[in-house]
Design a protein around this motif. Structure first.
Motif, PDB file in Angstrom:
ATOM      1  N   TYR A 138       0.844  -1.202   0.000  1.00 44.68           N
ATOM      2  CA  TYR A 138       0.000   0.000   0.000  1.00 44.68           C
ATOM      3  C   TYR A 138       0.878   1.251   0.000  1.00 44.68           C
ATOM      4  O   TYR A 138       0.630   2.206  -0.746  1.00 44.68           O
ATOM      5  N   GLU A 139       1.929   1.219   0.809  1.00 41.78           N
ATOM      6  CA  GLU A 139       2.839   2.366   0.879  1.00 41.78           C
ATOM      7  C   GLU A 139       3.564   2.551  -0.460  1.00 41.78           C
ATOM      8  O   GLU A 139       3.723   3.676  -0.956  1.00 41.78           O
ATOM      9  N   LYS A 187       2.524   1.861  -3.354  1.00 39.33           N
ATOM     10  CA  LYS A 187       1.657   2.354  -4.437  1.00 39.33           C
ATOM     11  C   LYS A 187       1.054   3.720  -4.150  1.00 39.33           C
ATOM     12  O   LYS A 187       0.819   4.508  -5.069  1.00 39.33           O
ATOM     13  N   THR A 188       0.768   3.996  -2.887  1.00 41.37           N
ATOM     14  CA  THR A 188       0.087   5.269  -2.584  1.00 41.37           C
ATOM     15  C   THR A 188       0.979   6.239  -1.817  1.00 41.37           C
ATOM     16  O   THR A 188       0.642   7.427  -1.712  1.00 41.37           O
ATOM     17  N   VAL A 225       1.286   6.163   1.280  1.00 38.65           N
ATOM     18  CA  VAL A 225       0.742   6.313   2.634  1.00 38.65           C
ATOM     19  C   VAL A 225       1.280   5.176   3.516  1.00 38.65           C
ATOM     20  O   VAL A 225       1.190   4.006   3.155  1.00 38.65           O
ATOM     21  N   SER A 239      -5.200  -0.009  -2.813  1.00 37.80           N
ATOM     22  CA  SER A 239      -4.486   1.166  -3.312  1.00 37.80           C
ATOM     23  C   SER A 239      -5.147   1.701  -4.589  1.00 37.80           C
ATOM     24  O   SER A 239      -5.211   2.923  -4.807  1.00 37.80           O
ATOM     25  N   CYS A 274      -7.932   3.853  -3.646  1.00 33.55           N
ATOM     26  CA  CYS A 274      -7.443   5.140  -3.137  1.00 33.55           C
ATOM     27  C   CYS A 274      -7.001   6.037  -4.303  1.00 33.55           C
ATOM     28  O   CYS A 274      -7.377   7.207  -4.371  1.00 33.55           O
ATOM     29  N   LEU A 275      -6.251   5.439  -5.226  1.00 35.90           N
ATOM     30  CA  LEU A 275      -5.743   6.237  -6.353  1.00 35.90           C
ATOM     31  C   LEU A 275      -6.881   6.697  -7.254  1.00 35.90           C
ATOM     32  O   LEU A 275      -6.816   7.766  -7.875  1.00 35.90           O
ATOM     33  N   ASP A 276      -7.989   5.886  -7.295  1.00 34.33           N
ATOM     34  CA  ASP A 276      -9.160   6.289  -8.082  1.00 34.33           C
ATOM     35  C   ASP A 276     -10.013   7.308  -7.347  1.00 34.33           C
ATOM     36  O   ASP A 276     -11.046   7.760  -7.858  1.00 34.33           O
ATOM     37  N   CYS A 323      -9.715   5.919   0.691  1.00 36.89           N
ATOM     38  CA  CYS A 323      -8.329   5.674   1.096  1.00 36.89           C
ATOM     39  C   CYS A 323      -8.304   5.193   2.547  1.00 36.89           C
ATOM     40  O   CYS A 323      -9.113   5.647   3.365  1.00 36.89           O
TER      41      CYS A 323
END
Lengths: 280, 494
Positions: free
Chosen positions: A15-16, A18-19, A21, A264, A267-269, A273
């Motif tokens: 997740y980190e 890709k985003t 976070v 992720s 979240c990206l869409d 998130c």
């Protein structure tokens, strides 16, 4: 339900990556837990640890009306559990406050016939379990892709248990109470563990499974939760499974990566998130 | 109300304090009220049944005393009445199904539920007590009790109600008339008996019972020999500590009321022969069986002075007495076999004694004592098989005990060298180490509380020893109580 099936570390890392976070994820799954106990414990979890998000993994077995509730009954009668639910007792207070009593807990069944086996297996599991709560299962199942034989007495029991499957109202109420934790400021996400398709034969086949998904997703959306559709179970190879509904360490690795991709992506869409400090 | 509950003990102590504050003339009424209240915690119907039971024996006692003729007939009637009551209530499974079938044939339907009979608590103990009272009155060993309240207390005195001890009226009634004052010494003795009893019951008996898988006594063929052996040893010590623990608790409680009850156990597994064993195990019942079955039978046969009667005087009394003991425990072939085995053990000792004069225990050397102790212990433990399970299962169990499996030394070594992760105990084919430890502790505890072959109370210990033992016992009690709640006493079922 997911102490052996989801790796918090893998999800957090992916997740980190890709985003960007950084998440702190803990697995609070316990072996054999049912949804009613989970519902009570989720409330206590929020009260104690104040997570930003809860990712709740569910599956059809929890909603069978005939599923026995011995786990829930066991918890209900535990002094500590009752104490935490607001019913005070000296024993409950001791277990909650005394380090000595907490240390004694694994040994409290010292006089049971199966104690030597149980304590050794618990100690083994304790050493295997990672700090984030993930316990890898090393087993590899056989004949997972075969449709269970309804005439086999061992399978017959499960066919009988889930015949004419319709989600039990008490179980749905338990899920609802977990979803209602959003009122405490907790983001609640719900998804289904990726059981192999042969597993759904007990319940009446894939069509019944799809009906179940509809019910769960509708309830989750209605109660302001976020429903994540189940991942295609075919993406997890057979040697990643312990049986037709449990994952081993290989399956867990793959599933956690796939789930992290999904999370992720959401979240990206810009759909949702995960906030920091999530709990499973 | 269970005698191990904190509520029972606290209420008993409170009631004892009230008892000692009351004027003497009200004390017995208070004891009777307490006993009735205790009975009511089980079932209010028991009060009525035991009131009728008490009144029948009260009236019979007076009638026997005043009878100028047919005294023996009245005693016989009393014995039949008591045994009849016992049969009606306790052995209902023997005749109720047949009676129900008979009534159904006569056109009376659905009576099977209506025929169920509630067995009043402690009836087996009360019946033998009543028989001893009537026989003693008849033999002028004591006068018939005129005071109905005192007699009813003798019958249903709450500390001894559930499982004895089987008290003799000639010992109990004088103690009731002159209770000991509740001073510090008596209070401490009572407390020490209660604590020892709780410890025996909760730490040893309940834990040992739980360590034996339930299926082991139903389908023993599924288990390895070494486990069956140690589970049977566990059962032997569990049963002993269960009943000895119960007796100790009720003796302690009774002492708070100033009434000393008979000690029922005196380290029975340290007996060197079976004659000694039966003076140490369930002493009050053993003495009853000796005085009212063994001695009268022996005397009766010896009076006939024929060769056959002489031979019968050796063989019949021990067998008949122990078979009666088996029957008292319940109507079943397995209990008869248990009694029969002990009868045979005693008979064997008598026969050996005829051939070779037995060496008195104090003159025996260490080896003789050890052999005696070992043989007595092993045969006693084996006799618990039919006591605990049906005969076919007992035979399977006995057969299984010889089927030992060699422990997996490669796995043991792998565990020790940590080349294989330790995941479970069962594959090692070794007995439960906690069970072994508890058995060892049970023996050590018996040795600790014994002085010159006699079980002594904690108060007789040196102060430091007393404090250490008390602290350890309380801690272990706590550990046991958190493990599980207390189970009912085995002898409550008899």
């Amino acid at each position: 339900m997911v102490n052996t099936g989801v790796s918090p570390d893998v999800i957090a890392q992916e997740y980190e990556a890709k985003t960007g976070v950084k998440l702190r994820i803990f697995n609070f799954g316990v072996e054999g837990m049912d949804i009613q106990t989970n519902a009570e414990l989720a409330g206590l979890l929020v009260e104690q640890y104040h997570p930003k998000a809860i990712l709740f993994f569910t599956e059809m077995r929890e909603y069978g009306p005939q599923t026995d509730n011995t786990v829930y009954e066991g918890y209900k009668h535990a002094a500590w559990f009752q104490y935490k639910l607001g019913n005070p007792s000296l024993e409950g207070w001791f277990f909650d406050h005394s380090a000595a009593m907490q240390y004694f807990l694994p040994y409290r069944n010292w006089s049971r016939a199966d104690f030597p086996d149980k304590i050794l297996s618990d100690l083994y599991r304790y050493h295997q379990t990672l700090p984030m709560g993930y316990e890898p299962d090393m087993g590899i199942g056989k004949s997972i892709d075969l449709i269970p034989n309804p005439d086999d007495p061992a399978q017959q029991y499960l066919y009988d248990l889930y015949a004419d499957f319709k989600p039990d109202q008490n179980s749905l109420a338990a899920l609802e109470s977990i979803l209602m934790l959003h009122k405490e400021g907790v983001q609640v996400l719900v998804t289904e563990m990726p059981a192999y398709e042969s597993f759904y034969e007990y319940f009446g086949g894939e069509s019944v499974h799809q009906e179940f998904i509809k019910t769960i997703s509708a309830l989750t959306t209605e109660k302001d939760g976020f429903y994540i559709p189940p991942i295609d179970p075919g993406l997890i190879p057979l040697n990643g499974r312990v049986d037709n509904h449990h994952l081993n360490y290989k399956g867990t690795q793959i599933y956690s990566e796939l789930l992290s991709d999904e999370l992720s992506g959401l979240c990206l869409d810009g759909k949702t998130c995960l906030a920091n400090e999530a709990a499973q | 109300m269970n005698v191990t509950s904190l509520l029972f003990l606290a209420l008993s102590l409170l009631a004892a304090l009230v008892y000692h504050k009351l004027p003497a003339k009200w004390r017995n009424a208070w004891l009777l009220a307490l006993s009735a209240a205790f009975l009511a915690t089980w079932s209010w119907q028991f009060i009525l049944v035991l009131l009728v039971f008490g009144l029948i024996n009260y009236a019979l006692g007076l009638r026997i005393e005043s009878a100028q003729t047919k005294k023996k007939a009245w005693v016989l009637l009393g014995i039949i009445a008591n045994l009849g009551i016992l049969f009606i209530f306790k052995y209902d499974q023997f005749y109720l199904p047949a009676l129900a079938r008979l009534l159904e044939r006569m056109g009376v339907q659905a009576l099977s539920d209506g025929l169920k009979i509630l067995l009043p608590v402690g009836l087996s103990f009360l019946a033998v007590q009543a028989v001893s009272y009537l026989v003693d009155v008849s033999n002028k060993r004591l006068p018939a009790e005129k005071d109905l309240v005192k007699f009813l207390i003798y019958t249903v005195y709450f500390p001894k109600l559930l499982s004895g001890p089987v008290e003799r009226a000639r010992q109990f009634l004088p103690r009731l008339a002159n209770p000991l004052p509740l001073d510090r010494q008596i209070f401490e003795r009572g407390l020490s008996l209660v604590l020892t009893g709780l410890f025996r019951k909760i730490f040893f008996a309940d834990a040992l019972f739980r360590m034996i898988p339930e299926a082991a006594f139903l389908t023993p063929q599924g288990y390895i020999g070494q486990n069956l052996v140690f589970w049977l040893l566990g059962y032997a010590f569990a049963l002993y500590n269960d009943f000895a623990g119960y007796t100790s608790i009720v003796r302690g409680v009774s002492l708070w009321f100033g009434i000393e009850l008979t000690n029922n156990f005196n380290l029975p597994y340290f007996s060197h022969n079976f004659t000694e064993f039966w003076t140490r195990w369930h002493i009050s019942l053993s003495n009853w069986l000796r005085d009212y079955i063994f001695f009268p039978l022996s005397r009766g046969l010896m009076r006939r002075k024929t060769n056959l009667a002489n031979a019968a005087a050796i063989v019949v009394p021990p067998l008949a007495t122990m078979l009666a003991s088996g029957l008292w425990h319940g109507l079943g072939w397995n209990l008869l076999v248990w009694g029969g085995l002990h009868g045979l053990y005693l008979l064997g000792e008598r026969l050996i004694g005829l051939v070779k004069r037995p060496v008195p225990l104090q003159d025996q050397n260490f080896i003789q004592k050890t052999i005696g102790l070992g043989v007595t212990f092993i045969l006693t433990v084996l006799a618990w098989l039919p006591f605990r399970m049906s005969l076919p299962v007992a035979l399977q169990y006995l057969e299984g005990m010889f089927k030992w499996v060699k422990p997996d030394r490669y796995l043991i070594l792998a565990y020790i060298r940590q080349t294989t992760p330790v995941q479970s105990w069962a594959p090692l084919d070794l007995p439960n180490p906690v069970l072994l430890l508890l058995l060892l502790l049970a023996v050590i505890f018996d040795l600790l509380v014994s002085r010159k072959g006699q079980e002594k109370e904690l108060v007789s210990f040196h102060t430091l020893g007393k404090v250490i033992l008390l602290v350890v016992m309380l801690l272990l009690l706590l550990v046991s109580l958190f493990a599980d709640s207390a189970a009912p006493f085995v002898y409550q079922g008899f």
